[in-house]
Motif scaffolding. Structure first.
Motif, mmCIF file in Angstrom:
data_model
loop_
_atom_site.group_PDB
_atom_site.id
_atom_site.type_symbol
_atom_site.label_atom_id
_atom_site.label_comp_id
_atom_site.label_asym_id
_atom_site.label_seq_id
_atom_site.Cartn_x
_atom_site.Cartn_y
_atom_site.Cartn_z
ATOM 1 N N ALA A 111 0.815 -1.216 0.000
ATOM 2 C CA ALA A 111 0.000 0.000 0.000
ATOM 3 C C ALA A 111 0.846 1.261 0.000
ATOM 4 N N PHE A 112 2.056 1.178 0.551
ATOM 5 C CA PHE A 112 2.917 2.353 0.657
ATOM 6 C C PHE A 112 4.200 2.231 -0.164
ATOM 7 N N GLY A 113 4.207 1.291 -1.124
ATOM 8 C CA GLY A 113 5.340 1.177 -2.032
ATOM 9 C C GLY A 113 6.612 0.671 -1.404
ATOM 10 N N LEU A 114 6.491 -0.177 -0.372
ATOM 11 C CA LEU A 114 7.655 -0.702 0.335
ATOM 12 C C LEU A 114 7.886 -2.167 -0.014
ATOM 13 N N ASN A 115 9.112 -2.625 0.152
ATOM 14 C CA ASN A 115 9.389 -4.053 0.074
ATOM 15 C C ASN A 115 8.861 -4.731 1.332
ATOM 16 N N ALA A 116 8.510 -6.003 1.189
ATOM 17 C CA ALA A 116 8.033 -6.805 2.319
ATOM 18 C C ALA A 116 8.957 -7.993 2.485
ATOM 19 N N ILE A 117 9.625 -8.067 3.643
ATOM 20 C CA ILE A 117 10.660 -9.081 3.883
ATOM 21 C C ILE A 117 10.122 -10.106 4.870
ATOM 22 N N ASP A 118 10.039 -11.349 4.443
ATOM 23 C CA ASP A 118 9.424 -12.391 5.254
ATOM 24 C C ASP A 118 10.388 -12.901 6.325
ATOM 25 N N MET A 119 9.828 -13.707 7.227
ATOM 26 C CA MET A 119 10.508 -14.180 8.431
ATOM 27 C C MET A 119 11.658 -15.144 8.116
ATOM 28 N N VAL A 120 12.515 -15.311 9.093
ATOM 29 C CA VAL A 120 13.604 -16.285 9.024
ATOM 30 C C VAL A 120 13.040 -17.698 9.116
ATOM 31 N N CYS A 121 13.602 -18.596 8.322
ATOM 32 C CA CYS A 121 13.339 -20.032 8.501
ATOM 33 C C CYS A 121 14.426 -20.562 9.426
ATOM 34 N N VAL A 122 14.078 -20.820 10.677
ATOM 35 C CA VAL A 122 15.086 -21.142 11.682
ATOM 36 C C VAL A 122 15.692 -22.534 11.480
ATOM 37 N N ASN A 123 14.965 -23.416 10.790
ATOM 38 C CA ASN A 123 15.521 -24.737 10.486
ATOM 39 C C ASN A 123 16.377 -24.620 9.228
ATOM 40 N N TYR A 124 17.601 -24.141 9.414
ATOM 41 C CA TYR A 124 18.414 -23.772 8.259
ATOM 42 C C TYR A 124 18.983 -24.966 7.503
ATOM 43 N N LYS A 125 18.868 -26.175 8.045
ATOM 44 C CA LYS A 125 19.377 -27.353 7.340
ATOM 45 C C LYS A 125 18.326 -28.037 6.478
ATOM 46 N N ASP A 126 17.063 -27.723 6.688
ATOM 47 C CA ASP A 126 15.977 -28.346 5.921
ATOM 48 C C ASP A 126 15.633 -27.425 4.746
ATOM 49 N N LEU A 127 16.322 -27.629 3.631
ATOM 50 C CA LEU A 127 16.144 -26.734 2.488
ATOM 51 C C LEU A 127 14.817 -26.972 1.769
ATOM 52 N N ASP A 128 14.273 -28.177 1.870
ATOM 53 C CA ASP A 128 12.958 -28.433 1.270
ATOM 54 C C ASP A 128 11.879 -27.634 2.000
ATOM 55 N N GLU A 140 8.441 -22.673 2.570
ATOM 56 C CA GLU A 140 8.165 -21.425 3.280
ATOM 57 C C GLU A 140 8.335 -20.226 2.349
ATOM 58 N N CYS A 141 9.326 -20.297 1.467
ATOM 59 C CA CYS A 141 9.532 -19.221 0.491
ATOM 60 C C CYS A 141 8.351 -19.122 -0.473
ATOM 61 N N GLU A 142 7.905 -20.264 -0.967
ATOM 62 C CA GLU A 142 6.773 -20.271 -1.892
ATOM 63 C C GLU A 142 5.526 -19.703 -1.223
ATOM 64 N N ASP A 143 5.346 -20.059 0.032
ATOM 65 C CA ASP A 143 4.222 -19.545 0.805
ATOM 66 C C ASP A 143 4.325 -18.026 0.947
ATOM 67 N N GLY A 144 5.512 -17.525 1.286
ATOM 68 C CA GLY A 144 5.706 -16.085 1.441
ATOM 69 C C GLY A 144 5.488 -15.330 0.148
ATOM 70 N N ARG A 145 5.969 -15.883 -0.948
ATOM 71 C CA ARG A 145 5.779 -15.218 -2.235
ATOM 72 C C ARG A 145 4.307 -15.163 -2.608
ATOM 73 N N ARG A 146 3.557 -16.227 -2.322
ATOM 74 C CA ARG A 146 2.119 -16.208 -2.597
ATOM 75 C C ARG A 146 1.404 -15.129 -1.797
ATOM 76 N N LEU A 147 1.895 -14.857 -0.584
ATOM 77 C CA LEU A 147 1.278 -13.834 0.258
ATOM 78 C C LEU A 147 1.647 -12.417 -0.175
ATOM 79 N N GLY A 148 2.642 -12.274 -1.045
ATOM 80 C CA GLY A 148 3.020 -10.951 -1.527
ATOM 81 C C GLY A 148 4.356 -10.446 -1.028
ATOM 82 N N PHE A 149 5.096 -11.265 -0.257
ATOM 83 C CA PHE A 149 6.424 -10.840 0.178
ATOM 84 C C PHE A 149 7.370 -10.783 -1.015
ATOM 85 N N THR A 150 8.308 -9.847 -0.958
ATOM 86 C CA THR A 150 9.264 -9.674 -2.050
ATOM 87 C C THR A 150 10.611 -10.321 -1.757
#
Length: 357
Positions: free
Chosen positions: A242-259, A264-274
């Motif tokens: 709404a205000f022309g800003l980037n939206a940065i999604d949360m950290v995935c704390v399980n950094y070894k589980d790349l699947d 989580e990335c696909e989910d964030g992108r669907r929600l509109g995170f950049t």
């Protein structure tokens, strides 16, 4: 006019809506060839990798990462003692000063996360960070209201008045949303502008979601499904847009589980995170390859742009696009805008854009 309200015309045995445009209509959409060939593609900020300033080894390793943004962290990755905070600041300054600019990441990729304004470390953090000319972005934790941004901006203005201005590159500010109060005040945070102007007081460019801090503040119980954070994440993504800003999604704390990270990335992108935060270098490639359109999305967007270009030449404003599964979907102005965005992002990411005849 909605395509669902258009008069129907018979085509064979099927009734289809048809929208003809006025002869004097002016079109603002960009053709496929124009978007694909435009120069100066915008920079994508997809991955935000945290680098602890408490470690010389980690600082050196940061020179080899391909993360879009590198966040040199003075906050959570440094123990909360005055001695450790001072040591981290000095270490970061020496690291930056010891490298020629050709070895450092480009300034637009360099960010520093400060300690929050309600800590005794903030003023030293910002004073010393502003002396680093290669730093273009400040990540501000625990922004609970626009007043917190005002306070930061005054510190930037004071330093600018004494030392320098950042024209033509205003200092970029990223507000971290970490509490119930910050979510309650989200609109006023997102619309904030410095009373001193962007050149002297900084410019807000993104909202960042700090999920673990937020859950600690709200007593929300984190689960693998992320369902409990759907409302909050959606609010942040939509408000940022709404205000022309980037939206940065949360950290995935399980950094070894790349699947799971990809999910989580696909989910964030669907929600509109950049973009998305990363806490380990192995997360960067997954984030950067997910926060871009897929080959299938690019092909569909290219087909929409080409077909709509042909339709507009015939004074037609809506078309039916063939689906792989059979049938057609109706395409009009809103879907055209989506297609333009997809092609623009694909070009910025250096992805191939197919030629459609």
């Amino acid at each position: 006019m909605s395509i669902h309200k258009l008069p129907l015309i018979a085509v064979g045995h099927t009734l289809k809506p048809k929208l003809r445009l006025p002869s004097n209509a002016q079109f603002r959409f960009r053709t496929l060839s124009a978007i694909a060939s435009q120069g100066n593609a915008s920079t994508l900020d997809r991955s935000y990798l945290y680098v602890p300033t408490s470690s010389d080894r980690m600082l050196e390793k940061s020179l080899s990462t391909n993360s879009d943004v590198i966040i040199y962290d003075l906050e959570d990755s440094v123990p909360p003692s005055a001695a450790d905070k001072t040591s981290a600041r000095v270490r970061l300054q020496k690291f930056m000063a010891s490298k020629p600019t050709t070895q450092l990441p480009r300034p637009e990729r360099i960010a520093v996360r400060l300690n929050s304004t309600n800590t005794p470390f903030f003023r030293d953090d910002i004073a010393q960070t502003l002396q680093l000319s290669s730093v273009r972005t400040l990540v501000l934790p625990k922004v609970n209201s626009a007043r917190d941004l005002d306070y930061v901006s005054r510190e930037i203005y004071s330093a600018s008045a004494l030392q320098f201005t950042r024209e033509p590159h205003p200092l970029r500010l990223v507000a971290s949303i970490e509490s119930a109060k910050s979510l309650f005040n989200l609109g006023s945070i997102a619309r904030w502008q410095s009373e001193h102007g962007p050149a002297l007081g900084g410019k807000l460019v993104a909202l960042l979601f700090a999920a673990e801090d937020y859950c600690a503040d709200t007593a929300i119980i984190r689960t693998r499904s992320r369902q409990e954070l759907l409302y909050t994440r959606s609010q942040i993504a939509v408000t940022a847009k709404a205000f022309g800003l980037n939206a940065i999604d949360m950290v995935c704390v399980n950094y070894k589980d790349l699947d799971y990270l990809r999910e989580e990335c696909e989910d964030g992108r669907r929600l509109g995170f950049t973009g998305k935060q990363a806490i380990h270098p192995t997360q960067v490639d997954v984030i950067q390859s997910t926060f871009v359109p897929s080959a299938k999305e690019i092909l569909r967007a290219a087909r929409i742009l080409r077909r709509m270009e042909q339709a507009h030449d015939e004074q037609i404003g809506a078309i039916g696009l063939e689906l792989e599964s059979g049938g057609k979907e109706m395409i009009d102005a809103p879907m055209l805008k989506q297609a333009e965005n997809i092609i623009r992002i694909a070009k910025s990411a250096g992805l191939e854009i197919p030629q459609i005849q």
